[in-house]
Write a protein that holds these residues in place. Structure first.
Motif, PDB file in Angstrom:
ATOM      1  N   GLU A 186       1.154  -1.266  -0.168  1.00 23.81           N
ATOM      2  CA  GLU A 186      -0.221   0.039   0.212  1.00 23.81           C
ATOM      3  C   GLU A 186       0.492   1.481  -0.158  1.00 23.81           C
ATOM      4  O   GLU A 186       1.827   0.694   0.609  1.00 23.81           O
ATOM      5  CB  GLU A 186      -0.974  -0.025   1.046  1.00 23.81           C
ATOM      6  N   ALA A 187      -0.069   2.603  -0.612  1.00 22.09           N
ATOM      7  CA  ALA A 187       1.620   3.763  -1.052  1.00 22.09           C
ATOM      8  C   ALA A 187       0.321   4.715  -0.967  1.00 22.09           C
ATOM      9  O   ALA A 187      -0.826   4.726  -1.397  1.00 22.09           O
ATOM     10  CB  ALA A 187       2.166   3.668  -1.555  1.00 22.09           C
ATOM     11  N   ALA A 188       0.229   5.422  -0.051  1.00 24.55           N
ATOM     12  CA  ALA A 188       0.073   6.679   0.244  1.00 24.55           C
ATOM     13  C   ALA A 188       0.937   7.958  -0.946  1.00 24.55           C
ATOM     14  O   ALA A 188       2.243   8.447  -0.487  1.00 24.55           O
ATOM     15  CB  ALA A 188      -0.305   7.515   0.776  1.00 24.55           C
ATOM     16  N   VAL A 189       0.324   8.506  -2.000  1.00 25.67           N
ATOM     17  CA  VAL A 189       1.572   9.301  -2.406  1.00 25.67           C
ATOM     18  C   VAL A 189       0.565  11.104  -2.610  1.00 25.67           C
ATOM     19  O   VAL A 189      -0.472  10.703  -2.321  1.00 25.67           O
ATOM     20  CB  VAL A 189       1.982   9.114  -4.085  1.00 25.67           C
ATOM     21  N   MET A 190       1.689  12.212  -2.677  1.00 24.83           N
ATOM     22  CA  MET A 190       0.637  13.538  -2.181  1.00 24.83           C
ATOM     23  C   MET A 190       1.583  14.486  -3.094  1.00 24.83           C
ATOM     24  O   MET A 190       3.605  14.502  -2.676  1.00 24.83           O
ATOM     25  CB  MET A 190       0.597  13.975  -1.303  1.00 24.83           C
ATOM     26  N   PRO A 191       1.531  15.356  -4.243  1.00 23.68           N
ATOM     27  CA  PRO A 191       3.187  16.255  -4.129  1.00 23.68           C
ATOM     28  C   PRO A 191       2.913  16.867  -2.684  1.00 23.68           C
ATOM     29  O   PRO A 191       2.339  17.154  -2.168  1.00 23.68           O
ATOM     30  CB  PRO A 191       1.808  16.801  -5.364  1.00 23.68           C
ATOM     31  N   ILE A 192       4.417  17.905  -3.281  1.00 21.34           N
ATOM     32  CA  ILE A 192       5.083  18.687  -2.978  1.00 21.34           C
ATOM     33  C   ILE A 192       5.705  19.430  -3.192  1.00 21.34           C
ATOM     34  O   ILE A 192       5.811  19.410  -4.118  1.00 21.34           O
ATOM     35  CB  ILE A 192       6.092  18.093  -1.484  1.00 21.34           C
ATOM     36  N   SER A 193       5.906  21.213  -3.012  1.00 23.00           N
ATOM     37  CA  SER A 193       6.223  21.971  -2.776  1.00 23.00           C
ATOM     38  C   SER A 193       8.046  21.655  -3.156  1.00 23.00           C
ATOM     39  O   SER A 193       8.413  20.479  -2.574  1.00 23.00           O
ATOM     40  CB  SER A 193       6.145  23.172  -2.643  1.00 23.00           C
ATOM     41  N   GLY A 194       9.038  22.467  -3.769  1.00 26.95           N
ATOM     42  CA  GLY A 194      10.336  22.117  -4.047  1.00 26.95           C
ATOM     43  C   GLY A 194      10.773  22.100  -4.797  1.00 26.95           C
ATOM     44  O   GLY A 194       9.576  21.794  -6.302  1.00 26.95           O
ATOM     45  N   GLU A 195      12.279  21.767  -5.223  1.00 27.32           N
ATOM     46  CA  GLU A 195      13.394  21.647  -6.408  1.00 27.32           C
ATOM     47  C   GLU A 195      13.163  20.224  -6.725  1.00 27.32           C
ATOM     48  O   GLU A 195      13.088  19.473  -6.216  1.00 27.32           O
ATOM     49  CB  GLU A 195      14.193  21.874  -6.726  1.00 27.32           C
ATOM     50  N   TRP A 196      13.183  19.485  -8.193  1.00 30.65           N
ATOM     51  CA  TRP A 196      13.049  18.458  -8.766  1.00 30.65           C
ATOM     52  C   TRP A 196      14.702  18.413  -8.849  1.00 30.65           C
ATOM     53  O   TRP A 196      15.133  19.404  -9.826  1.00 30.65           O
ATOM     54  CB  TRP A 196      12.331  17.940 -10.108  1.00 30.65           C
ATOM     55  N   ARG A 197      15.092  17.230  -8.564  1.00 33.54           N
ATOM     56  CA  ARG A 197      16.261  17.109  -8.715  1.00 33.54           C
ATOM     57  C   ARG A 197      17.120  16.622 -10.229  1.00 33.54           C
ATOM     58  O   ARG A 197      16.556  16.122 -11.543  1.00 33.54           O
ATOM     59  CB  ARG A 197      17.316  16.170  -8.515  1.00 33.54           C
ATOM     60  N   THR A 198      17.856  16.885 -11.105  1.00 27.78           N
ATOM     61  CA  THR A 198      18.203  16.379 -12.633  1.00 27.78           C
ATOM     62  C   THR A 198      19.100  15.142 -12.402  1.00 27.78           C
ATOM     63  O   THR A 198      18.934  14.211 -13.097  1.00 27.78           O
ATOM     64  CB  THR A 198      19.381  17.116 -12.888  1.00 27.78           C
ATOM     65  N   ASN A 199      18.686  14.136 -10.960  1.00 24.60           N
ATOM     66  CA  ASN A 199      19.551  13.258 -10.999  1.00 24.60           C
ATOM     67  C   ASN A 199      19.337  12.756  -9.929  1.00 24.60           C
ATOM     68  O   ASN A 199      19.636  13.582  -8.720  1.00 24.60           O
ATOM     69  CB  ASN A 199      20.739  12.943 -11.935  1.00 24.60           C
ATOM     70  N   LEU A 200      20.065  11.072  -9.759  1.00 26.05           N
ATOM     71  CA  LEU A 200      20.114  10.413  -8.146  1.00 26.05           C
ATOM     72  C   LEU A 200      21.444  11.108  -7.832  1.00 26.05           C
ATOM     73  O   LEU A 200      22.404  12.005  -8.735  1.00 26.05           O
ATOM     74  CB  LEU A 200      20.568   9.101  -8.460  1.00 26.05           C
ATOM     75  N   ALA A 201      21.932  10.941  -6.751  1.00 27.76           N
ATOM     76  CA  ALA A 201      23.279  11.522  -6.605  1.00 27.76           C
ATOM     77  C   ALA A 201      24.425  10.535  -6.857  1.00 27.76           C
ATOM     78  O   ALA A 201      24.310   9.143  -7.265  1.00 27.76           O
ATOM     79  CB  ALA A 201      23.627  11.309  -4.796  1.00 27.76           C
ATOM     80  N   GLN A 202      25.241  10.514  -7.465  1.00 27.15           N
ATOM     81  CA  GLN A 202      26.116   9.848  -7.997  1.00 27.15           C
ATOM     82  C   GLN A 202      28.218   9.792  -7.395  1.00 27.15           C
ATOM     83  O   GLN A 202      28.475  11.524  -6.992  1.00 27.15           O
ATOM     84  CB  GLN A 202      26.165  10.322  -9.811  1.00 27.15           C
TER      85      GLN A 202
END
Length: 288
Positions: A186-202
């Motif tokens: 089961e999962a609950a998903v909701m949007p939040i404010s802020g920036e979307w990263r361009t990638n995972l940490a690498q």
């Protein structure tokens, strides 16, 4: 026909009648709140709707679209896979086994939370994910980058999250998580404010390949450098971007002893410790 025109009688089965009503509903041919077959026939007669062949697609086209369904499903693009699946089901030339396979696919669509995650990824929308795994443990993550990735024939949500508690990767990658999708009940998903990263940490990892592996190695998209070392005979140097030491070490362990990690030191040390532990286990089993 319309009520003011001439009437005709159609001799059709209940199934065909239902199909005609579904088509009328799809094109907005209604009488009040009910689909109207007479309006549908009238629109066809007036060429407002055109009738075309539904059995002239060649087998290569059907095979290619079927492969698209599987490919889109593998990368988590469920809505696009649905569209192509329904398009194929409309074709009369579809074989019964293939039709049955596609129908079963549509009957077992991913849960709504999975579709919601796909939409957020597509829109580059940060979101919060609260879920319960198969062991009934509850986790909460603030996700600022995510992608659905196949690892060892299973689908995972690889994501960058603000939360790091319980993550045992090296400090540079501690924000990266791999969540196995089929273990989320089961999962609950909701949007939040802020920036979307361009990638995972690498991080960049350098490894040297020897013997047959050096010649057989096929470059990967993550590789930044793939070259022969000029001062060492038949040694290939590969520098690759890595977002998870767990998955990286599972890959390189299978190539031992023809693959040696050189840098960074913390990844090299982790791999050495795994090999030492393995050797100790072999010694214990030998003594027993």
């Amino acid at each position: 026909m319309s009520r003011k025109g001439q009437s005709i009688t159609l001799s059709i089965s209940e199934r065909d009648k239902a199909e005609l009503e579904a088509i009328a509903l799809e094109f907005g041919m209604m009488w009040g709140d009910r689909p109207n077959i007479s309006k549908l026939i009238e629109a066809i007669a007036q060429r407002k709707l055109l009738i075309g062949n539904n059995n002239d697609w060649k087998e290569p086209r059907i095979r290619a679209l079927h492969r698209c369904i599987n490919a889109l499903t593998d990368i988590g693009q469920i809505e696009q896979a649905q569209i192509i699946a329904n398009l194929l089901l409309e074709r009369s030339e579809l074989s019964l086994p293939l039709r049955g396979e596609i129908e079963r696919l549509l009957e077992n669509l991913p849960p709504s939370w999975r579709l919601e995650i796909d939409r957020y990824i597509l829109r580059e929308q940060p979101f919060q994910l609260s879920y319960q795994d198969a062991a009934e443990r509850v986790f909460n993550f603030t996700v600022r980058y995510a992608k659905v990735t196949p690892h060892e024939k299973r689908q995972y949500l690889d994501c960058w999250c603000e939360e790091i508690e319980g993550n045992f990767d090296i400090p540079e990658l501690v924000h990266n998580w791999s969540l196995r999708l089929d273990r989320i009940t089961e999962a609950a998903v909701m949007p939040i404010s802020g920036e979307w990263r361009t990638n995972l940490a690498q991080i960049e990892v350098e490894m040297h390949l020897f013997a047959g592996l050096a010649f057989a190695y096929q470059a990967k998209q993550e590789d930044n450098i793939n070259e022969w070392l000029p001062d060492k005979a038949r040694v290939r140097r590969v520098v690759r971007r890595v977002s998870s030491t767990f998955w990286f070490m599972r890959e390189v362990m299978q190539y031992a002893p023809d693959c040696v990690v050189i840098l960074p030191e913390n990844v090299r040390d982790r791999l050495k410790q795994k090999l030492l532990t393995l050797c100790q286990l072999y010694d214990i089993e030998t003594r027993e």
